[in-house]
Design a protein around this motif. Sequence first.
Motif, mmCIF file in Angstrom:
data_model
loop_
_atom_site.group_PDB
_atom_site.id
_atom_site.type_symbol
_atom_site.label_atom_id
_atom_site.label_comp_id
_atom_site.label_asym_id
_atom_site.label_seq_id
_atom_site.Cartn_x
_atom_site.Cartn_y
_atom_site.Cartn_z
ATOM 1 N N PHE A 17 101.729 50.807 30.954
ATOM 2 C CA PHE A 17 101.196 51.318 29.702
ATOM 3 C C PHE A 17 100.277 50.295 29.034
ATOM 4 C CE2 PHE A 17 101.547 51.652 25.068
ATOM 5 C CZ PHE A 17 100.997 52.908 24.880
ATOM 6 N N VAL A 18 100.736 49.057 28.947
ATOM 7 C CA VAL A 18 99.929 48.016 28.298
ATOM 8 C C VAL A 18 98.630 47.781 29.075
ATOM 9 C CG1 VAL A 18 99.884 45.557 27.715
ATOM 10 C CG2 VAL A 18 101.894 46.925 27.165
ATOM 11 N N LEU A 19 98.713 47.731 30.391
ATOM 12 C CA LEU A 19 97.509 47.541 31.198
ATOM 13 C C LEU A 19 96.542 48.720 31.071
ATOM 14 C CD1 LEU A 19 98.907 45.960 34.480
ATOM 15 C CD2 LEU A 19 97.513 44.860 32.738
ATOM 16 N N SER A 20 97.070 49.936 31.044
ATOM 17 C CA SER A 20 96.214 51.116 30.935
ATOM 18 C C SER A 20 95.500 51.156 29.591
ATOM 19 C CB SER A 20 97.047 52.390 31.116
ATOM 20 O OG SER A 20 97.594 52.443 32.407
ATOM 21 N N VAL A 21 96.230 50.908 28.520
ATOM 22 C CA VAL A 21 95.597 50.894 27.205
ATOM 23 C C VAL A 21 94.588 49.748 27.122
ATOM 24 C CG1 VAL A 21 96.027 50.555 24.740
ATOM 25 C CG2 VAL A 21 97.491 52.067 26.051
ATOM 26 N N GLY A 22 94.922 48.624 27.698
ATOM 27 C CA GLY A 22 93.993 47.494 27.718
ATOM 28 C C GLY A 22 92.712 47.811 28.467
ATOM 29 N N LEU A 23 92.814 48.521 29.582
ATOM 30 C CA LEU A 23 91.618 48.907 30.333
ATOM 31 C C LEU A 23 90.745 49.865 29.540
ATOM 32 C CD1 LEU A 23 92.961 49.385 33.967
ATOM 33 C CD2 LEU A 23 91.330 47.673 33.181
ATOM 34 N N VAL A 24 91.369 50.809 28.844
ATOM 35 C CA VAL A 24 90.596 51.757 28.041
ATOM 36 C C VAL A 24 89.883 51.025 26.906
ATOM 37 C CG1 VAL A 24 90.774 53.727 26.477
ATOM 38 C CG2 VAL A 24 92.019 53.744 28.630
ATOM 39 N N TYR A 26 89.120 47.767 26.725
ATOM 40 C CA TYR A 26 88.114 46.851 27.278
ATOM 41 C C TYR A 26 86.878 47.615 27.748
ATOM 42 C CZ TYR A 26 85.920 43.297 30.147
ATOM 43 O OH TYR A 26 85.019 42.426 30.691
ATOM 44 N N GLY A 27 87.085 48.760 28.383
ATOM 45 C CA GLY A 27 85.950 49.544 28.868
ATOM 46 C C GLY A 27 85.161 50.188 27.747
ATOM 47 N N GLN A 28 85.770 50.380 26.599
ATOM 48 C CA GLN A 28 85.107 51.012 25.461
ATOM 49 C C GLN A 28 84.084 50.086 24.800
ATOM 50 O OE1 GLN A 28 85.527 54.148 24.402
ATOM 51 N NE2 GLN A 28 84.160 53.890 22.671
ATOM 52 N N THR A 30 81.614 48.101 25.865
ATOM 53 C CA THR A 30 80.219 48.088 26.287
ATOM 54 C C THR A 30 79.898 49.330 27.101
ATOM 55 O OG1 THR A 30 80.770 46.824 28.253
ATOM 56 C CG2 THR A 30 80.050 45.567 26.343
ATOM 57 N N VAL A 31 78.613 49.538 27.368
ATOM 58 C CA VAL A 31 78.145 50.718 28.085
ATOM 59 C C VAL A 31 77.819 50.318 29.524
ATOM 60 C CG1 VAL A 31 76.342 52.472 28.170
ATOM 61 C CG2 VAL A 31 77.201 51.673 25.972
ATOM 62 N N GLY A 32 78.238 51.149 30.459
ATOM 63 C CA GLY A 32 77.904 50.911 31.860
ATOM 64 C C GLY A 32 78.824 51.692 32.773
ATOM 65 N N HIS A 33 78.417 51.788 34.010
ATOM 66 C CA HIS A 33 79.198 52.541 34.984
ATOM 67 C C HIS A 33 80.530 51.853 35.286
ATOM 68 C CE1 HIS A 33 76.106 55.465 35.852
ATOM 69 N NE2 HIS A 33 75.215 54.467 35.854
ATOM 70 N N PHE A 34 80.511 50.544 35.376
ATOM 71 C CA PHE A 34 81.746 49.813 35.684
ATOM 72 C C PHE A 34 82.765 49.958 34.557
ATOM 73 C CE2 PHE A 34 84.306 45.889 35.616
ATOM 74 C CZ PHE A 34 84.959 46.060 36.828
ATOM 75 N N ASN A 35 82.292 49.904 33.318
ATOM 76 C CA ASN A 35 83.206 50.049 32.187
ATOM 77 C C ASN A 35 83.757 51.469 32.094
ATOM 78 O OD1 ASN A 35 82.960 47.359 31.382
ATOM 79 N ND2 ASN A 35 81.042 47.817 30.368
ATOM 80 N N LEU A 36 82.945 52.452 32.462
ATOM 81 C CA LEU A 36 83.435 53.824 32.514
ATOM 82 C C LEU A 36 84.524 53.957 33.576
ATOM 83 C CD1 LEU A 36 83.250 56.788 31.657
ATOM 84 C CD2 LEU A 36 81.446 57.070 33.367
ATOM 85 N N LEU A 38 86.545 51.591 34.502
ATOM 86 C CA LEU A 38 87.743 50.964 33.933
ATOM 87 C C LEU A 38 88.456 51.907 32.978
ATOM 88 C CD1 LEU A 38 86.566 47.311 33.192
ATOM 89 C CD2 LEU A 38 88.018 48.115 35.063
ATOM 90 N N GLN A 39 87.694 52.632 32.171
ATOM 91 C CA GLN A 39 88.304 53.587 31.250
ATOM 92 C C GLN A 39 89.005 54.713 32.007
ATOM 93 O OE1 GLN A 39 85.694 55.135 28.256
ATOM 94 N NE2 GLN A 39 84.897 53.113 27.746
ATOM 95 N N LEU A 40 88.388 55.186 33.080
ATOM 96 C CA LEU A 40 88.991 56.268 33.859
ATOM 97 C C LEU A 40 90.262 55.800 34.570
ATOM 98 C CD1 LEU A 40 85.828 57.977 35.335
ATOM 99 C CD2 LEU A 40 87.346 58.833 33.541
#
Length: 58
Positions: A17-24, A26-28, A30-36, A38-40
């Motif tokens: 849970f902590v890692l998933s929320v952290g990825l969302v 962190y990905g939020q 900046t803009v980019g395909h890699f960050n998207l 990470l959010q997914l």
Amino acid sequence: MKESSGLLFSIIKIIVFVLSVGLVIYGQRTVGHFNLLLQLIGLSGLLFLLWNYNRKFI
């Protein structure tokens, strides 16, 4: 043994849970395909935890 197994799974779920929320989050930032991506990945982790919680009630 069964109680320690349940405690282990609870700790693993908290870490996921902590890692998933952290990825969302962190990905939020900046803009980019890699960050998207990470959010997914973070969203799929949260959906997995929700599915895992709800499957015992079905």
